[in-house]
Design a protein around this motif. Structure first.
Motif, mmCIF file in Angstrom:
data_model
loop_
_atom_site.group_PDB
_atom_site.id
_atom_site.type_symbol
_atom_site.label_atom_id
_atom_site.label_comp_id
_atom_site.label_asym_id
_atom_site.label_seq_id
_atom_site.Cartn_x
_atom_site.Cartn_y
_atom_site.Cartn_z
ATOM 1 N N VAL A 7 0.858 -1.190 0.000
ATOM 2 C CA VAL A 7 0.000 0.000 0.000
ATOM 3 C C VAL A 7 0.890 1.234 0.000
ATOM 4 N N ARG A 8 0.575 2.188 -0.872
ATOM 5 C CA ARG A 8 1.407 3.391 -1.005
ATOM 6 C C ARG A 8 0.582 4.623 -0.633
ATOM 7 N N PRO A 9 0.619 5.052 0.624
ATOM 8 C CA PRO A 9 -0.162 6.225 1.023
ATOM 9 C C PRO A 9 0.390 7.493 0.384
ATOM 10 N N ARG A 10 -0.444 8.474 0.292
ATOM 11 C CA ARG A 10 0.008 9.786 -0.164
ATOM 12 C C ARG A 10 0.621 10.529 1.022
ATOM 13 N N VAL A 11 1.758 11.139 0.772
ATOM 14 C CA VAL A 11 2.488 11.835 1.835
ATOM 15 C C VAL A 11 2.839 13.231 1.356
ATOM 16 N N GLU A 12 2.378 14.222 2.117
ATOM 17 C CA GLU A 12 2.727 15.621 1.841
ATOM 18 C C GLU A 12 3.632 16.111 2.957
ATOM 19 N N GLY A 13 4.841 16.542 2.610
ATOM 20 C CA GLY A 13 5.767 17.079 3.592
ATOM 21 C C GLY A 13 5.822 18.594 3.503
ATOM 22 N N LEU A 14 5.619 19.259 4.640
ATOM 23 C CA LEU A 14 5.683 20.720 4.690
ATOM 24 C C LEU A 14 6.877 21.103 5.555
ATOM 25 N N PHE A 15 7.870 21.704 4.923
ATOM 26 C CA PHE A 15 9.138 21.999 5.587
ATOM 27 C C PHE A 15 9.117 23.368 6.248
ATOM 28 N N ASP A 16 9.559 23.410 7.515
ATOM 29 C CA ASP A 16 9.660 24.665 8.257
ATOM 30 C C ASP A 16 11.133 25.059 8.332
ATOM 31 N N PRO A 17 11.570 26.055 7.570
ATOM 32 C CA PRO A 17 12.994 26.397 7.537
ATOM 33 C C PRO A 17 13.529 26.959 8.845
ATOM 34 N N ALA A 18 12.669 27.515 9.692
ATOM 35 C CA ALA A 18 13.150 28.089 10.954
ATOM 36 C C ALA A 18 13.659 27.011 11.907
ATOM 37 N N THR A 19 13.044 25.820 11.862
ATOM 38 C CA THR A 19 13.443 24.740 12.769
ATOM 39 C C THR A 19 13.954 23.508 12.027
ATOM 40 N N TRP A 20 14.008 23.581 10.708
ATOM 41 C CA TRP A 20 14.481 22.455 9.872
ATOM 42 C C TRP A 20 13.595 21.221 10.056
ATOM 43 N N THR A 21 12.324 21.448 10.381
ATOM 44 C CA THR A 21 11.394 20.363 10.689
ATOM 45 C C THR A 21 10.434 20.138 9.528
ATOM 46 N N VAL A 22 10.087 18.875 9.307
ATOM 47 C CA VAL A 22 9.085 18.524 8.303
ATOM 48 C C VAL A 22 7.836 18.009 9.009
ATOM 49 N N THR A 23 6.700 18.636 8.705
ATOM 50 C CA THR A 23 5.405 18.141 9.157
ATOM 51 C C THR A 23 4.784 17.353 8.014
ATOM 52 N N TYR A 24 4.269 16.172 8.326
ATOM 53 C CA TYR A 24 3.696 15.318 7.289
ATOM 54 C C TYR A 24 2.188 15.216 7.436
ATOM 55 N N VAL A 25 1.520 15.178 6.270
ATOM 56 C CA VAL A 25 0.108 14.825 6.210
ATOM 57 C C VAL A 25 0.027 13.532 5.397
ATOM 58 N N VAL A 26 -0.514 12.489 6.024
ATOM 59 C CA VAL A 26 -0.583 11.162 5.411
ATOM 60 C C VAL A 26 -2.036 10.842 5.140
ATOM 61 N N HIS A 27 -2.343 10.429 3.896
ATOM 62 C CA HIS A 27 -3.750 10.168 3.562
ATOM 63 C C HIS A 27 -3.829 9.239 2.362
ATOM 64 N N ASN A 28 -5.041 9.007 1.890
ATOM 65 C CA ASN A 28 -5.263 8.064 0.789
ATOM 66 C C ASN A 28 -5.955 8.742 -0.389
ATOM 67 N N GLY A 29 -5.766 10.054 -0.490
ATOM 68 C CA GLY A 29 -6.364 10.785 -1.598
ATOM 69 C C GLY A 29 -7.393 11.795 -1.117
ATOM 70 N N PRO A 30 -7.789 12.742 -1.970
ATOM 71 C CA PRO A 30 -8.760 13.774 -1.589
ATOM 72 C C PRO A 30 -10.025 13.175 -0.994
ATOM 73 N N GLY A 31 -10.489 13.802 0.089
ATOM 74 C CA GLY A 31 -11.702 13.348 0.750
ATOM 75 C C GLY A 31 -11.511 12.219 1.740
ATOM 76 N N SER A 32 -10.277 11.758 1.907
ATOM 77 C CA SER A 32 -10.042 10.605 2.779
ATOM 78 C C SER A 32 -9.635 11.035 4.184
ATOM 79 N N PRO A 33 -9.673 10.105 5.150
ATOM 80 C CA PRO A 33 -9.109 10.373 6.472
ATOM 81 C C PRO A 33 -7.604 10.614 6.380
ATOM 82 N N ALA A 34 -7.041 11.305 7.387
ATOM 83 C CA ALA A 34 -5.636 11.684 7.338
ATOM 84 C C ALA A 34 -5.040 11.699 8.736
#
Length: 292
Positions: A7-34
């Motif tokens: 299974v290959r979930p969709r993963v969106e990484g949002l990088f914060d340059p101030a702290t060098w941190t990546v926040t991830y949103v993991v889901h299965n496509g638009p309209g899905s739980p995350a």
């Protein structure tokens, strides 16, 4: 039995340059739980003010894709940024989860910061405490908790389909691994945790919590088990436990404390909440003098 790695979930990484941190949103496509993993609350150490710009980008992505947040996950009590979990929960819903051994970290830092007597050491500030091997769902996606201590005694990674969110066990291959000199950290333990992750199939995608790009390269935060085993400068195949422990111990002795460790830990062991306001309505963070 592990989760289905096909299974290959969709993963969106949002990088914060101030702290060098990546926040991830993991889901299965638009309209899905995350699920949201390792969020950031912006904090200015000079003024003591918080902002929500980084968290608002997460909210914008979730709403643009009509996602339904079920989980807001922490890989550990971070020492380099404040968590935005309560803010995200307020606006998006979901349950805040972390590894169950957060209670060990709470015990240590309640003493370090001499927190209020009412501060509980049972992890009840979080909505759910995960145990090793525990399964949970993000809609149709099945997830498994991997206990990976070493950086802290409470670190957990989240295995979702062919993706693993490794927290601070390791970084991109040209950066290496996380420090082990925080209270409860241990280089030998981290080596075992990294090897646990690198025993997964070679094509497994690994998502880093941070990136500290050397030599001017662009920010990257996705790699694979195979790439880490071949190229990680600290733990590629052939590096023994003794070699790793010697390297990590010497390296940690040269590192400065993270800029935001004092405010971050106080907030993050509370599941991202600020300390209770005092009589004047203001919350205060403590700075132990000559104690660390």
């Amino acid at each position: 039995m592990s989760v289905a790695t096909t299974v290959r979930p969709r993963v969106e990484g949002l990088f914060d340059p101030a702290t060098w941190t990546v926040t991830y949103v993991v889901h299965n496509g638009p309209g899905s739980p995350a699920a949201i993993i390792d969020s950031v609350l912006d904090y200015d150490p000079k003024s003591g003010r918080t902002r929500t710009a980084s968290a608002d980008k997460v909210i914008d992505y979730v709403r643009a894709n009509d996602l339904k947040v079920e989980w807001i996950l922490e890989t550990h009590a971070h020492a380099d940024h404040l968590s935005a979990a309560p803010y995200l929960k307020k606006h998006l819903g979901g349950r805040i989860g972390i590894g169950g051994r957060i209670t060990q970290v709470q015990k240590v830092f309640k003493a370090v910061f001499h927190l209020e007597p009412e501060f509980r050491l049972d992890g009840s500030q979080f909505d759910h405490l995960f145990q090793e091997g525990e399964r949970f769902r993000i809609g149709e996606l099945e997830a498994e908790v991997l206990y990976v201590p070493g950086h802290t005694p409470a670190c957990a990674a989240y295995h979702v389909g062919d993706a693993v969110f490794v927290g601070d066990t390791m970084f991109m291959p040209d950066v290496g691994t996380a420090r082990c000199d925080f209270p409860g950290g241990d280089a030998k333990t981290l080596y075992a945790s990294v090897k646990k992750i690198l025993a997964l199939p070679g094509e497994t995608r690994l998502f880093m919590c941070h990136d500290y790009p050397p030599n001017g390269r662009e920010v990257r935060f996705e790699t694979t088990v195979a790439e880490q085993r071949e190229k990680n400068i600290h733990v590629h195949d052939g590096i023994s436990e003794a070699q790793f422990v010697e390297m990590r111990t010497k390296r940690d002795a040269t590192l400065d404390m993270p800029v935001l460790i004092l405010p971050s830990v106080q907030v993050n062991i509370r599941a991202g909440e600020l300390p209770p306001p005092e009589a004047n309505g203001v919350s205060y963070l403590k700075i132990p003098v000559n104690a660390l």
